[in-house]
Write a protein that holds these residues in place. Structure first.
Motif, PDB file in Angstrom:
ATOM      1  N   UNK A  19      -3.731  46.009   7.491  1.00  0.00           N
ATOM      2  CA  UNK A  19      -3.207  44.662   7.282  1.00  0.00           C
ATOM      3  C   UNK A  19      -3.696  43.693   6.294  1.00  0.00           C
ATOM      4  N   UNK A  20      -4.989  44.042   6.083  1.00  0.00           N
ATOM      5  CA  UNK A  20      -5.929  43.194   5.111  1.00  0.00           C
ATOM      6  C   UNK A  20      -6.016  43.884   3.499  1.00  0.00           C
ATOM      7  N   UNK A  58       2.643  55.814   7.489  1.00  0.00           N
ATOM      8  CA  UNK A  58       2.271  56.266   8.769  1.00  0.00           C
ATOM      9  C   UNK A  58       1.465  55.049   9.423  1.00  0.00           C
ATOM     10  N   UNK A  59       0.765  54.225   8.644  1.00  0.00           N
ATOM     11  CA  UNK A  59       0.092  53.039   9.489  1.00  0.00           C
ATOM     12  C   UNK A  59       1.321  52.215   9.902  1.00  0.00           C
ATOM     13  N   UNK A  79      -7.716  53.397  15.952  1.00  0.00           N
ATOM     14  CA  UNK A  79      -6.385  52.605  15.631  1.00  0.00           C
ATOM     15  C   UNK A  79      -6.534  50.959  15.206  1.00  0.00           C
ATOM     16  N   UNK A  80      -7.544  50.247  15.843  1.00  0.00           N
ATOM     17  CA  UNK A  80      -7.653  48.910  15.634  1.00  0.00           C
ATOM     18  C   UNK A  80      -8.303  48.655  14.433  1.00  0.00           C
ATOM     19  N   UNK A  81      -9.234  49.414  13.973  1.00  0.00           N
ATOM     20  CA  UNK A  81     -10.135  49.249  12.583  1.00  0.00           C
ATOM     21  C   UNK A  81      -9.118  49.619  11.485  1.00  0.00           C
ATOM     22  N   UNK A  82      -8.254  50.745  11.689  1.00  0.00           N
ATOM     23  CA  UNK A  82      -7.355  51.000  10.659  1.00  0.00           C
ATOM     24  C   UNK A  82      -6.283  50.179  10.430  1.00  0.00           C
ATOM     25  N   UNK A 110       3.337  49.273  14.528  1.00  0.00           N
ATOM     26  CA  UNK A 110       4.465  48.933  15.181  1.00  0.00           C
ATOM     27  C   UNK A 110       4.471  49.577  16.633  1.00  0.00           C
ATOM     28  N   UNK A 111       4.279  50.646  16.649  1.00  0.00           N
ATOM     29  CA  UNK A 111       4.212  51.395  18.068  1.00  0.00           C
ATOM     30  C   UNK A 111       3.218  50.838  19.027  1.00  0.00           C
ATOM     31  N   UNK A 112       1.997  50.509  18.308  1.00  0.00           N
ATOM     32  CA  UNK A 112       0.735  49.932  19.404  1.00  0.00           C
ATOM     33  C   UNK A 112       1.062  49.031  19.836  1.00  0.00           C
ATOM     34  N   UNK A 113       1.632  48.074  19.129  1.00  0.00           N
ATOM     35  CA  UNK A 113       2.034  46.686  19.566  1.00  0.00           C
ATOM     36  C   UNK A 113       3.103  46.748  20.567  1.00  0.00           C
ATOM     37  N   UNK A 114       4.138  47.537  20.550  1.00  0.00           N
ATOM     38  CA  UNK A 114       5.140  47.740  21.557  1.00  0.00           C
ATOM     39  C   UNK A 114       4.444  48.369  22.984  1.00  0.00           C
TER      40      UNK A 114
END
Length: 771
Positions: free
Chosen positions: A705-706, A718-719, A697-700, A724-728
């Protein structure tokens, strides 16, 4: 009414089970035929005997060119005054209410096989007519049976199948829709009878069972050849055991890549079943009912999962997702009929004697010219410090503290070995060490830390931070105090250096550090499915305390069922994208995975598949997933949802998941997060909690983002949802998520094997010697 007609009209077999035609020969059966025509006024009559006689005369006189009048004279002479209606046989097919006038058996065979010559001579044809062939499984087996019937490669065939014909079978089984719901053996027998009514066909509509096995193999004479095409593992094995005991050769077509499998038990009575690929399994247990999971160890070697076509591998992953059953194409099944039928004929004629597995892969053999292949990736060079880099380091490093100790080689080796047991992405161990002027220098090896998912080096710094933490803890265990200095000298890849001092006589954290240090050699990654067991909030607080929230790192926990359900879905989605991405897939399976113990021993890095402790189904999935062509197809289809299932289950079986975040997104913060993550990991293991890092999750999301162009447009959508859902979910706004790990209870990990580690002499470098 005569006996023949009565038996015909009052047969005990229901109409759906009839597969044998009735043969009438005149004038002997004239009365019976008369009653048949009277009782069945709608019967269809087909009389083409004159044309068949013309073919017969030509077949018997191949070197003579007969004019029309001469041909008719030859026919009249052959008839010897008999009426055409009384010549040959009248064959009645009760299932379709047709009466067909044919040449009798011997002449029928001569004409029907005339075009076989001399690929099959008449002498060979006569020999084939004495052969008895058994076929188990009448989906692929139907194609084999009809092919053999067309060539007349047998005199008797025994067909075994308990299953009935479904509409979905008509994508590959050549028959009429009127046969839907009918037993497949009956369907095949009828097709054979309509090709050649004189071939002997016996149907076993219960399939092959322990009760009818002797009858199938030996009643009326022993089988000469067995064609095995069934789906049941127990029947596959049981049939081979019987064939081996009776010294009967076995032929099997796999209906994928034209795969033909032959076992010559007639010539090699001691030959192991399935070429020895299942010798390590309990074959007696295979005769008992098995779950799908229990069947996997048997099916893997039988199907040869590594040699399946890319489309079949991709389809296997889609089973239960976008398709409901094992796919088969008519072209593959028809090809299988040809390949297996050819093998049966040549075995019967003593022209083919080998055992083994062969492929007639049309997609490989009939294909576009191959394009130019990319050059192989060069071997990663060994880490080196040039003269200029060593000189620059000597100038840039500040003066060593006057209290720093000069350690002997044995002590330095202990510290380095402790550091080298730290976790790293793919177990690539991106560290190199130099003991120089009373300092232990820790370098990042760029060749071992390069990754498509770590473009800025964040994951490498996490690993190096964990490495540094292990060294600090080990030093404390040895009675040494440590001072860690972070370095941002990316030119020389120097990440940190450590100085060691005499430890203070008493330290408030000494007992906790000693406990964590003792866990360094015991630390393991565990990928098992956890035992449902909630984690108390006090336990999370205790673990966070042991990990230490210093230097700005914060540990966030999720633990409720709803949170774990949400995270499981997100992690599964990320793992699916990870595995289907071309570069990510190539890196994982070509660079990181070690498929067997020898490979792991030779490389001394990477992920040893033997340490995963995966169930057989998951191991099979790994082998299927390793094919880049299969994964390319899944990506093209936007499929592969099954790839998210096991990762999702793993998360949902966890007690909690911890996220380590930092206030800044820079190398110094990454290094500290790595140290914090190692303390947390060791603390969990010390408390008998199993741990698995979750990098996808974090690496993708960082890659998205970059460098969003790395993903397709569908994947970008999908990313975006995953991010968004991970941050929430974690509510980590304002901090940078860096490291995620699941914590759970499972069986004891005390003796669980860990991945291989590089030897000391490959990591600890002499500062004056380039390696």
């Amino acid at each position: 009414m005569d006996t023949m007609l009565r038996d015909l009209l009052l047969s005990d077999a229901p109409e759906s089970q009839q597969y044998r035609p009735t043969v009438f020969r005149l004038p002997v059966d004239e009365r019976a035929l008369h009653h048949l025509l009277k009782d069945r006024p709608c019967i269809q009559v087909f009389d083409r005997i004159q044309a068949q006689l013309r073919e017969l005369i030509k077949s018997l006189n191949p070197g003579t060119k007969l004019a029309e009048d001469a041909l008719q004279a030859a026919i009249d002479k052959h008839l010897s005054g008999r009426e055409l209606s009384e010549y040959g046989s009248w064959v009645f097919y009760p299932w379709c209410n047709r009466l067909v006038h044919l040449l009798d058996a011997e002449e029928f065979a001569i004409v029907r096989t005339d075009r076989n010559r001399n690929k099959i001579t008449r002498e060979e044809q006569a020999l084939l007519a004495t052969k008895k062939v058994g076929v188990i499984g009448l989906s692929v087996g139907q194609s084999v049976s009809l092919t053999m019937a067309l060539e007349r490669c047998f005199g008797e065939i025994r067909l075994a199948d308990f299953d009935t014909l479904d509409l979905s079978n008509l994508n590959r089984i050549r028959t009429s829709t009127s046969h839907l719901g009918m037993n497949k053996a009956i369907v095949t027998a009828r097709e054979i009878a309509e090709i050649d009514p004189y071939l002997q066909v016996i149907c076993f509509t219960d399939g092959l069972t322990k009760e009818n096995m002797d009858a199938f193999f030996t009643e009326g004479g022993k089988l000469d050849i067995l064609v095995e095409e069934c789906d049941s593992v127990d029947i596959k094995i049981m049939a081979r055991q019987k064939a081996k005991a009776l010294r009967i050769p076995v032929v099997m077509d796999m209906s994928d890549r034209g795969c033909l499998d032959v076992e010559r038990f007639d010539l090699e009575p001691e030959r192991p079943l399935m070429h020895g690929w299942i010798d390590h399994l309990d074959l007696d247990a295979a005769s008992r009912p098995m779950s799908a999971e229990e069947k996997v160890p048997y099916m893997l070697p039988i199907t040869g999962v590594e040699t399946l076509s890319p489309r079949m591998k991709a389809s296997v992953i889609e089973l239960g997702q976008t398709i409901s059953t094992w796919p088969q194409l008519a072209t593959s099944v028809v090809l299988g009929g040809a390949v297996a039928g050819d093998a049966v004929r040549r075995i019967a004629l003593d022209e083919f004697h080998a055992s083994g597995r062969w492929f007639v892969d049309l997609e490989e053999q009939v294909a576009d010219p191959p394009g130019s292949s990319p050059p192989p990736s060069p071997l990663a060079p060994q880490f080196e410090l040039t003269e200029e880099e060593r000189a620059a380091l000597s100038r840039q490093l500040p003066s060593v503290s006057i209290t720093a100790l000069e350690l002997d080689e044995e002590l330095v080796a202990e510290l380095v070995l402790a550091g080298s047991t730290a976790p790293s992405y793919g177990n690539m161990q991106p560290w190199e060490f130099v003991w120089h002027q009373r300092r232990l220098l820790v370098f990042r090896n760029p060749h071992r830390s390069a990754s498509v998912w770590d473009r800025d080096g964040m994951m490498a710094h996490l690993a190096l931070g964990a490495c540094v933490e292990n060294i600090v803890l080990k030093a404390a265990e040895l009675g040494l105090g440590s001072q860690v200095h972070a370095s941002l000298d990316e030119h020389a890849m120097l990440t940190a250096w450590l100085e060691f001092h005499q430890a203070a006589s008493e330290h408030s954290d000494h007992a906790e550090w000693a406990r964590l240090a003792a866990m360094i050699p015991e630390r393991r990654t565990d990928r098992a499915i956890g035992r449902p067991m909630p984690m108390a909030l006090s336990t999370m607080d205790q673990l966070s305390h042991l990990a230490g929230n210093g230097d700005g790192c914060v540990i966030h926990w999720v633990h409720s069922s709803a949170q774990l359900q949400e995270l499981g879905e997100l992690h599964g989605m990320a793992e699916r994208l990870h595995m289907m991405h071309p570069e990510g897939h190539r890196e994982y399976f070509s660079k990181l995975i070690r498929w067997n113990e020898k490979e792991a021993e030779d490389q001394q890095d990477g992920l040893d598949l033997g340490t995963f402790n995966y169930p057989p189904m998951a191991e099979a999935a790994m082998k299927v997933m390793s094919d880049p062509k299969a994964m390319t197809l899944l990506r093209k289809w936007n499929g592969g949802t099954g790839l998210s299932q096991l990762p999702g289950i793993a998360i949902r079986s966890s007690s909690a998941v911890a996220l380590i975040s930092a206030p800044k997104d820079e190398p110094g913060a990454w290094l500290e997060a790595g140290r914090c993550s190692e303390r947390l990991w060791l603390a969990c293991n010390a408390e008998k909690w199993a741990v698995q890092p979750l990098s996808s999750i974090i690496s993708l999301t960082r890659t998205f983002a970059n460098a969003p162009h790395v993903f397709s447009l569908i994947e970008q959508e999908q990313m975006k949802k995953i991010a968004e859902r991970f941050a929430l979910l974690f509510g980590s706004s304002g901090s940078v998520p860096l490291f995620l790990l699941r914590v759970f209870h499972t069986a004891s990990t005390a003796h669980r094997k860990g991945s291989k580690r590089r030897p000391l002499d490959s990591m600890l470098l002499n500062p004056m010697t380039a390696k």
